[in-house]
Design a protein around this motif. Structure first.
Motif, PDB file in Angstrom:
ATOM      1  N   GLY A   9      -5.504   5.643  15.435  1.00  0.00           N
ATOM      2  CA  GLY A   9      -6.161   4.640  14.592  1.00  0.00           C
ATOM      3  C   GLY A   9      -5.598   4.551  13.185  1.00  0.00           C
ATOM      4  N   LEU A  10      -4.351   5.006  13.004  1.00  0.00           N
ATOM      5  CA  LEU A  10      -3.754   4.966  11.664  1.00  0.00           C
ATOM      6  C   LEU A  10      -3.011   3.658  11.402  1.00  0.00           C
ATOM      7  CD1 LEU A  10      -2.478   8.635  11.331  1.00  0.00           C
ATOM      8  CD2 LEU A  10      -4.304   7.565  10.008  1.00  0.00           C
ATOM      9  N   ALA A  11      -2.822   2.848  12.443  1.00  0.00           N
ATOM     10  CA  ALA A  11      -2.101   1.592  12.267  1.00  0.00           C
ATOM     11  C   ALA A  11      -3.082   0.514  11.788  1.00  0.00           C
ATOM     12  CB  ALA A  11      -1.434   1.181  13.570  1.00  0.00           C
ATOM     13  N   GLU A  39      -4.578  -2.704   9.279  1.00  0.00           N
ATOM     14  CA  GLU A  39      -4.115  -4.089   9.108  1.00  0.00           C
ATOM     15  C   GLU A  39      -2.799  -4.160   8.331  1.00  0.00           C
ATOM     16  OE1 GLU A  39      -6.325  -7.216   9.641  1.00  0.00           O
ATOM     17  OE2 GLU A  39      -7.092  -5.769  11.116  1.00  0.00           O
ATOM     18  N   ALA A  40      -2.773  -3.479   7.182  1.00  0.00           N
ATOM     19  CA  ALA A  40      -1.605  -3.550   6.299  1.00  0.00           C
ATOM     20  C   ALA A  40      -0.352  -3.062   7.026  1.00  0.00           C
ATOM     21  CB  ALA A  40      -1.840  -2.727   5.031  1.00  0.00           C
ATOM     22  N   LEU A  41      -0.479  -1.901   7.698  1.00  0.00           N
ATOM     23  CA  LEU A  41       0.662  -1.312   8.397  1.00  0.00           C
ATOM     24  C   LEU A  41       1.100  -2.211   9.560  1.00  0.00           C
ATOM     25  CD1 LEU A  41       2.598   1.105   8.571  1.00  0.00           C
ATOM     26  CD2 LEU A  41       0.955   2.230  10.062  1.00  0.00           C
ATOM     27  N   SER A  42       0.128  -2.714  10.322  1.00  0.00           N
ATOM     28  CA  SER A  42       0.428  -3.604  11.442  1.00  0.00           C
ATOM     29  C   SER A  42       1.210  -4.833  10.997  1.00  0.00           C
ATOM     30  CB  SER A  42      -0.870  -4.087  12.094  1.00  0.00           C
ATOM     31  OG  SER A  42      -1.272  -3.164  13.056  1.00  0.00           O
ATOM     32  N   ILE A  48       9.882  -0.117  15.696  1.00  0.00           N
ATOM     33  CA  ILE A  48       9.761  -1.395  16.405  1.00  0.00           C
ATOM     34  C   ILE A  48       8.761  -1.308  17.566  1.00  0.00           C
ATOM     35  CG2 ILE A  48      11.032  -3.233  17.594  1.00  0.00           C
ATOM     36  CD1 ILE A  48      13.418  -2.602  15.734  1.00  0.00           C
ATOM     37  N   PRO A  49       8.832  -0.273  18.429  1.00  0.00           N
ATOM     38  CA  PRO A  49       7.786  -0.171  19.458  1.00  0.00           C
ATOM     39  C   PRO A  49       6.380  -0.045  18.849  1.00  0.00           C
ATOM     40  CG  PRO A  49       9.653   1.181  20.079  1.00  0.00           C
ATOM     41  CD  PRO A  49       9.908   0.720  18.666  1.00  0.00           C
ATOM     42  N   LEU A  50       6.248   0.657  17.719  1.00  0.00           N
ATOM     43  CA  LEU A  50       4.931   0.780  17.086  1.00  0.00           C
ATOM     44  C   LEU A  50       4.438  -0.597  16.634  1.00  0.00           C
ATOM     45  CD1 LEU A  50       2.527   2.418  16.033  1.00  0.00           C
ATOM     46  CD2 LEU A  50       3.843   2.905  13.958  1.00  0.00           C
ATOM     47  N   ALA A  51       5.343  -1.404  16.109  1.00  0.00           N
ATOM     48  CA  ALA A  51       4.984  -2.769  15.701  1.00  0.00           C
ATOM     49  C   ALA A  51       4.427  -3.542  16.895  1.00  0.00           C
ATOM     50  CB  ALA A  51       6.202  -3.489  15.138  1.00  0.00           C
ATOM     51  N   TYR A  52       5.054  -3.370  18.062  1.00  0.00           N
ATOM     52  CA  TYR A  52       4.625  -4.098  19.256  1.00  0.00           C
ATOM     53  C   TYR A  52       3.320  -3.530  19.817  1.00  0.00           C
ATOM     54  CZ  TYR A  52       9.347  -6.035  19.071  1.00  0.00           C
ATOM     55  OH  TYR A  52      10.500  -6.656  18.671  1.00  0.00           O
ATOM     56  N   MET A  53       3.131  -2.215  19.720  1.00  0.00           N
ATOM     57  CA  MET A  53       1.872  -1.613  20.186  1.00  0.00           C
ATOM     58  C   MET A  53       0.700  -2.211  19.410  1.00  0.00           C
ATOM     59  SD  MET A  53       2.919   2.404  20.406  1.00  0.00           S
ATOM     60  CE  MET A  53       4.385   2.911  21.325  1.00  0.00           C
TER      61      MET A  53
END
Length: 403
Positions: A269-271, A273-276, A347-352
């Motif tokens: 749950g660390l991703a 709004e800002a990070l996403s 990049i995968p984290l961005a897509y997750m």
């Protein structure tokens, strides 16, 4: 949202459980090695006590004792080889460094009533003197050490290499997580027209990951482009061994990066709004580069990363190694070069965090492999192998192999 990711969760969770099971098995199988090492450490400590290098002399003594020869800083391998071998090697090195029984540091026989403190002081003086004459490794010594390392690395067992690679991928991801968390909250600086400062701040925290990788020891495939590349050019290992090592380390790095991204950031749950939002934009930019742009940025990144590897080898002390690692890594990030392993996390984290379903994630992920990871990986090989491995092999060592 979580329901869509269900299969995705299962697949990755299975992969991680499998990795952990393998790790535990390997650790269990090598328990006796740890016991052997413990006995070596006690014998080293006894030797230290005998030569008056007590806790007080740790500053100068520890480097003599732990580093083996003063000139060499041995990279921690994930698992030590056979205990008997290690024991013998360390004992021989101990004898080379420390005066034999009954001699003080200057080589004179000591009288039975010789003052322990005096001996300690002399030993300290000798070790300090040695450090002053040999404060760093010359470029030629660095490259010689690197090709010797390559010969050892080429023989790493597959499970060890995959696990070491997994660790490196995880370490790089910690740096990435730190950098992106900070960077995604520097919008205020950018709006105030201080984008350069924002970039500098974000880039300057990232190298912590490389410091951990270097000092704790792990296998980052990009650094090995220069290490095993130079080793192969010197005939210390074969090209087949080199490509095997790169491939296994690459796969391990990918597994480590995806694991940290998925479990420690996304599931944790660390991703926010800002990070996403920040990562979403970043991934869009990175995957819209032309093949040529991505390739060339990959060359720049690994040229600097492999220079960081050389600088780390040049230093004898831990602070020296940290400084040597820090600046080239900070530079490649701030410039905007592309590093394959950092991208395996970002990049995968961005897509997750941004994909609506697993199907969408899969399409985006395959697009990332083709549009970014492929050209960046090829660029990383050229940056490390050609500009560091081949150039320095040609300049500093007599080439043993016709290129």
């Amino acid at each position: 949202h979580h329901h869509h990711h269900h299969h995705h969760h299962l697949a990755i969770a299975m992969l991680v459980r499998f990795s952990l099971a393998a790790l535990l098995l390997l650790i269990a199988a090598r328990d006796h090695v740890a016991q052997a090492s413990a006995s070596i450490i006690t014998s080293n400590t006894r030797a230290a006590a005998r030569h008056g290098i007590g806790a007080t002399g740790a500053g100068c003594g520890s480097r003599v004792l732990c580093g083996g020869r003063l000139q060499r800083w041995r990279r921690p391998s994930l698992f030590r080889t056979w205990p008997s071998l290690t024991a013998t090697k360390e004992r021989v090195e101990m004898e080379e460094i420390l005066p034999t029984d009954g001699e003080d540091a200057t080589g004179k026989r000591e009288t039975p009533e010789a003052d322990g403190e005096e001996v300690a002081a002399k030993t300290a003086a000798v070790s300090v003197g040695l450090q002053e004459t040999k404060a760093f490794n010359t470029p030629k010594q660095i490259l010689t050490a690197i090709v010797d390392t390559a010969a050892l690395k080429a023989k790493t067992a597959t499970p060890d290499l995959l696990l070491s690679g997994f660790l490196a991928g995880a370490y790089i991801s910690f740096g990435g997580a730190l950098m992106f968390t900070i960077n995604s909250n520097l919008g205020g600086l950018r709006e105030a027209g201080m984008g350069g400062l924002a970039t500098l701040i974000a880039a300057s925290v990232f190298p912590v990951c490389f410091v951990i990788h270097v000092l704790a020891g792990s296998e980052l495939w990009t650094g090995n482009c220069a290490v095993l590349g130079a080793g192969a050019l010197q005939g210390k290992c074969t090209w087949v061994q080199t490509i095997r090592h790169w491939t296994l380390a690459f796969l391990g790095n990918f597994a480590g990066a995806l694991t940290v991204a998925y479990f420690l950031i996304f599931q944790a749950g660390l991703a926010n709004e800002a990070l996403s939002a920040f990562l979403g934009k970043l991934a869009a930019v990175k995957t819209s580069l032309s093949f040529n742009e991505a390739f060339l940025r990959g060359v720049g990144a690994n040229w600097l990363v492999c220079l960081a590897v050389l600088l780390v080898q040049s230093a004898m002390s831990v602070p020296g190694k940290i400084l040597g690692a820090w600046f080239p890594i900070m530079a490649f990030v701030a410039i905007g070069f592309e590093h394959s392993v950092a991208n395996m996390f970002a990049i995968p984290l961005a897509y997750m965090t941004n994909a609506a379903s697993f199907m969408e994630f899969k399409d985006l992920f395959l697009n990332f492999l083709q549009k970014n990871l492929l050209p960046v990986t090829l660029g990383n090989i050229v940056g490390g192998l050609v500009f560091v491995g081949m150039f320095y092999n040609r300049i500093l060592l007599k080439p043993q192999m016709k290129v």
